[in-house]
Scaffold this active site. Structure first.
Site, PDB file in Angstrom:
ATOM      1  N   ASP A  35       0.809  -1.220   0.000  1.00 32.97           N
ATOM      2  CA  ASP A  35       0.000   0.000   0.000  1.00 32.97           C
ATOM      3  C   ASP A  35       0.838   1.263   0.000  1.00 32.97           C
ATOM      4  O   ASP A  35       2.049   1.229   0.212  1.00 32.97           O
ATOM      5  CB  ASP A  35      -0.980   0.004   1.198  1.00 32.97           C
ATOM      6  CG  ASP A  35      -0.380  -0.590   2.457  1.00 32.97           C
ATOM      7  OD1 ASP A  35       0.856  -0.571   2.591  1.00 32.97           O
ATOM      8  OD2 ASP A  35      -1.149  -1.074   3.309  1.00 32.97           O
TER       9      ASP A  35
ATOM     10  N   ASN B 210      -7.990  -3.058  13.990  1.00 36.87           N
ATOM     11  CA  ASN B 210      -9.342  -3.414  13.558  1.00 36.87           C
ATOM     12  C   ASN B 210      -9.362  -4.634  12.634  1.00 36.87           C
ATOM     13  O   ASN B 210     -10.376  -4.917  12.013  1.00 36.87           O
ATOM     14  CB  ASN B 210      -9.988  -2.206  12.858  1.00 36.87           C
ATOM     15  CG  ASN B 210      -9.210  -1.755  11.633  1.00 36.87           C
ATOM     16  OD1 ASN B 210      -8.266  -2.417  11.215  1.00 36.87           O
ATOM     17  ND2 ASN B 210      -9.603  -0.633  11.047  1.00 36.87           N
TER      18      ASN B 210
ATOM     19  N   HIS C  15      -7.509  -5.004   9.876  1.00 37.71           N
ATOM     20  CA  HIS C  15      -7.202  -4.766   8.460  1.00 37.71           C
ATOM     21  C   HIS C  15      -5.903  -5.456   8.051  1.00 37.71           C
ATOM     22  O   HIS C  15      -5.005  -5.654   8.872  1.00 37.71           O
ATOM     23  CB  HIS C  15      -7.204  -3.271   8.096  1.00 37.71           C
ATOM     24  CG  HIS C  15      -6.036  -2.469   8.564  1.00 37.71           C
ATOM     25  ND1 HIS C  15      -6.141  -1.135   8.915  1.00 37.71           N
ATOM     26  CD2 HIS C  15      -4.728  -2.769   8.749  1.00 37.71           C
ATOM     27  CE1 HIS C  15      -4.963  -0.667   9.269  1.00 37.71           C
ATOM     28  NE2 HIS C  15      -4.094  -1.640   9.184  1.00 37.71           N
TER      29      HIS C  15
ATOM     30  N   GLU D 165      -9.798  -2.166   4.930  1.00 42.36           N
ATOM     31  CA  GLU D 165     -10.438  -1.881   6.209  1.00 42.36           C
ATOM     32  C   GLU D 165     -11.690  -2.750   6.383  1.00 42.36           C
ATOM     33  O   GLU D 165     -12.231  -3.281   5.407  1.00 42.36           O
ATOM     34  CB  GLU D 165     -10.846  -0.401   6.247  1.00 42.36           C
ATOM     35  CG  GLU D 165      -9.668   0.582   6.155  1.00 42.36           C
ATOM     36  CD  GLU D 165      -8.913   0.756   7.481  1.00 42.36           C
ATOM     37  OE1 GLU D 165      -8.774  -0.224   8.242  1.00 42.36           O
ATOM     38  OE2 GLU D 165      -8.460   1.889   7.743  1.00 42.36           O
TER      39      GLU D 165
HETATM   40  C1  F6R Z   1       1.217  -1.572   6.034  1.00 46.59           C
HETATM   41  C2  F6R Z   1      -0.004  -2.330   6.142  1.00 46.59           C
HETATM   42  C3  F6R Z   1      -0.826  -2.328   7.382  1.00 46.59           C
HETATM   43  C4  F6R Z   1       0.003  -2.552   8.646  1.00 46.59           C
HETATM   44  C5  F6R Z   1      -0.894  -2.489   9.879  1.00 46.59           C
HETATM   45  C6  F6R Z   1      -0.105  -2.660  11.150  1.00 46.59           C
HETATM   46  O1  F6R Z   1       1.813  -1.767   4.776  1.00 46.59           O
HETATM   47  O2  F6R Z   1      -0.363  -2.937   5.196  1.00 46.59           O
HETATM   48  O3  F6R Z   1      -1.807  -3.330   7.292  1.00 46.59           O
HETATM   49  O4  F6R Z   1       0.628  -3.793   8.563  1.00 46.59           O
HETATM   50  O5  F6R Z   1      -1.573  -1.267   9.909  1.00 46.59           O
HETATM   51  O6  F6R Z   1       0.744  -1.569  11.319  1.00 46.59           O
HETATM   52  P1  F6R Z   1       1.835  -1.574  12.481  1.00 46.59           P
HETATM   53  O7  F6R Z   1       2.807  -2.654  12.143  1.00 46.59           O
HETATM   54  O8  F6R Z   1       2.466  -0.208  12.396  1.00 46.59           O
HETATM   55  O9  F6R Z   1       1.118  -1.825  13.746  1.00 46.59           O
END
Ligand code: F6R
Length: 241
Positions: free
Chosen positions: A67, A136, A138, A143
């Protein structure tokens, strides 16, 4: 789905890096799907260390990130392209032209999304997909929703994600509220998936992923239907299992 619980984030990072090392030893031109965020930083550090020791060769590896924020130039220090260069690509012997991060600054985001899926297909699909998980549930920036979104798509970030990530920006207003994200279909087509989670804040999402029904309200729960998924968590993230 197999779940491994590790005593420390360091042990988890070493084990995750070993999964990558084995994959790249088996297929030197592996196509990796990569994630950003705080969770994989230790794993990336370990991969760089193994590369320095000559134990992993990234020279033929190709990568596709999950992303990117809409509106952030690759040179912006909170863009995911910048993150990947800073945390991994600048420290390993990968060819920069073999690394790909979705474009968040094009004139037509949906055209960029379609082109990204086509590029992944043309590369032969993802061999090993690395994922973190949101509070959440994701994965990527897919989401919670009423349905699973198959292809790369443009996402409105939820309050939970904005709260989790705004700390990296001077103010909440500076954080983009939209992102381009690789879709659930692309993730599910990966030949293998490794999902990492650290900390108590992820315990509920990990519980729902492992024990809950497959439900787009917890996007990671779809991984139950994936034939080759490894979930690696520390004791805090695994505390509700
Ligand atoms: C980032 C991504 C997100 C993160 C998730 C957890 O490329 O795809 O799904 O893996 O938001 O983020 P952290 O590791 O910062 O808790």
């Amino acid at each position: 789905m197999v779940v491994h619980v590790f005593k420390t984030p360091e042990e988890l990072a070493q084990a995750a890096a070993m999964v990558f090392a084995a994959q790249i030893a088996k297929k030197p031109d592996t196509v990796l799907g990569l994630a950003t965020g705080s969770t994989p930083v230790g794993t990336y550090r370990e991969l760089a260390r193994l590369n320095r020791l000559g134990l992993i060769d990234f020279s033929e590896v190709r990568t596709y990130n999950l992303d990117e924020y809409i509106g952030l130039e690759p040179t912006h220090d909170q863009s995911y392209r910048y993150f990947m260069n800073d945390n991994l690509f600048n420290h390993i012997n990968i060819k920069m032209e073999n690394t790909h991060v979705p474009c968040g600054t094009g004139a037509d985001h949906w055209a960029d999304a379609r082109a990204y899926d086509e590029a992944v297909e043309a590369a032969g699909g993802i061999d090993l997909q690395l994922l973190g998980i949101g509070h959440n549930g994701h994965i990527g920036f897919n989401e919670p929703n009423d349905k699973f979104i198959y292809g790369t798509n443009i996402v409105k970030l939820t309050r939970s994600t904005i709260d989790a990530n705004k700390i990296y920006f001077p103010t909440e207003d500076d954080m983009p509220k939209e992102a381009i994200s690789f879709g659930i279909g692309g993730i599910m087509k990966a030949k293998a998936v490794i999902l990492l989670a650290l900390g108590k804040g992820k315990a509920q999402a990990i519980h729902d992923t492992v024990h809950g029904e497959i439900d787009p309200k917890c996007p990671a729960s779809i991984l139950k239907a994936h034939p080759n998924t490894i979930i690696m968590v520390d004791e805090a993230a695994g505390s509700m299992l």
